[in-house]
Design an enzyme around this catalytic site. Sequence first.
Site, short mmCIF file in Angstrom:
data_model
loop_
_atom_site.label_atom_id
_atom_site.label_comp_id
_atom_site.label_asym_id
_atom_site.label_seq_id
_atom_site.Cartn_x
_atom_site.Cartn_y
_atom_site.Cartn_z
N ASN A 73 0.86 -1.18 0.00
CA ASN A 73 0.00 0.00 0.00
C ASN A 73 0.90 1.23 0.00
OD1 ASN A 73 -1.81 2.04 0.53
ND2 ASN A 73 -2.27 1.38 2.64
N TRP A 74 1.00 1.86 -1.17
CA TRP A 74 1.95 2.98 -1.30
C TRP A 74 1.42 4.27 -0.66
CZ3 TRP A 74 4.07 2.74 -7.05
CH2 TRP A 74 4.69 1.50 -7.24
N LYS A 75 0.14 4.29 -0.31
CA LYS A 75 -0.49 5.49 0.26
C LYS A 75 -0.24 6.69 -0.69
CE LYS A 75 -0.09 3.35 4.71
NZ LYS A 75 -0.03 3.46 6.15
N HIS A 117 -9.53 1.32 4.88
CA HIS A 117 -8.24 1.49 5.57
C HIS A 117 -8.44 2.47 6.73
CE1 HIS A 117 -4.15 2.70 6.41
NE2 HIS A 117 -3.77 1.57 5.85
N GLU A 147 -6.76 4.85 7.81
CA GLU A 147 -6.51 6.27 7.50
C GLU A 147 -7.73 6.89 6.84
OE1 GLU A 147 -2.77 5.70 5.47
OE2 GLU A 147 -1.88 5.13 7.39
N GLU A 191 -5.36 -4.60 10.77
CA GLU A 191 -4.28 -3.64 10.97
C GLU A 191 -4.53 -2.85 12.25
OE1 GLU A 191 -2.31 -2.56 6.97
OE2 GLU A 191 -4.03 -1.27 7.21
N GLY A 193 2.66 2.47 10.69
CA GLY A 193 3.61 3.56 10.49
C GLY A 193 4.35 3.98 11.74
N SER A 253 3.52 -1.91 10.22
CA SER A 253 4.99 -1.92 10.37
C SER A 253 5.63 -3.27 10.05
CB SER A 253 5.38 -1.47 11.79
OG SER A 253 4.95 -0.14 12.02
N GLY A 302 2.87 -0.93 4.24
CA GLY A 302 2.96 0.47 3.84
C GLY A 302 4.40 0.88 3.62
N GLY A 303 5.03 1.38 4.67
CA GLY A 303 6.38 1.94 4.58
C GLY A 303 7.38 1.05 3.85
P1 PGA Z 1 2.89 0.42 7.56
O1 PGA Z 1 1.43 0.63 6.90
O2 PGA Z 1 3.44 -0.87 7.03
O3 PGA Z 1 3.68 1.62 7.14
O4 PGA Z 1 2.67 0.37 9.05
C1 PGA Z 1 0.54 -0.43 6.75
C2 PGA Z 1 -0.78 0.07 6.22
O5 PGA Z 1 -1.27 1.09 6.70
O6 PGA Z 1 -1.39 -0.55 5.32
#
Ligand code: PGA
Length: 258
Positions: free
Chosen positions: A10-12, A100, A102, A172, A178, A218, A239-240
Amino acid sequence: MARKPLISGNWKMNLNHFEAIQLVQKLTYALTKDDIDAVDVSIHPPFTDLRSVQTVLEADKVPISLGAQNCHWEDKGAFTGEISASMLQKLNVSYVICGHSERRQMFGETNEQVNKKVKTIIKTEMTPIMACGETLEQREAGEMAAHIVAQITEGLAGVKAEHVAAMVIAYEPIWAIGTGVTATAGDAQEVCKLVRDTVADLYNQGTADAVRIQYGGSVKPSSAPELMSQPDIDGALIGGAALSAEDFAGCIQYRLGQ
Ligand code: PGA
């Protein structure tokens, strides 16, 4: 029963379409045929990158699925700034993340809206990755289980068993996204099992055994092997670490660390 793992990046809101092409090319070099045989992989770039990434994946016959991070539940109309599921399908998008944390926390997305998105994604012949997860406050107040059960129950309302069996649910914990704090493999397993048991209660054991459940928060190459060895964890939403070809490939190659 054997569920093929799905590891999703997930590149956000990161990487323009030039940077996106570079990352896909690097990723292509980093992955082997064995990786792709063992694990399904999807990448979820921002909307503006999708066409460029699609072109690279198709031209080079890269066996990575294209994904999106969100969509609207209506097919078209006066919804300024929104993107419909059918627009994504035209770009050969296979997986769409919905709900998600966010989007829930920053953009006010509700379980009811997530449910509409899940149904629309299925109707448009793509696979939803429906995300759920609790805040640290909810966990500390002992409300985690009730919150997860409500997100799953309301998110899946009216969705047929056969479609649930083919979809993906991502657990999640918000406190692990993050932050560099990964839930312990045991914590992650416990909640992924709760998700599966909830699906069994709502539908039946066969549906629960078939649905793929990802852990996200993470995830790194160092934590992936233990997380992926848990019986109810069938993949990761990353994500990251998905913004680096080396780290994302390292997560996909979790078997080497087991
Ligand atoms: P993260 O993000 O790996 O940076 O914690 C995961 C996500 O929100 O899908």
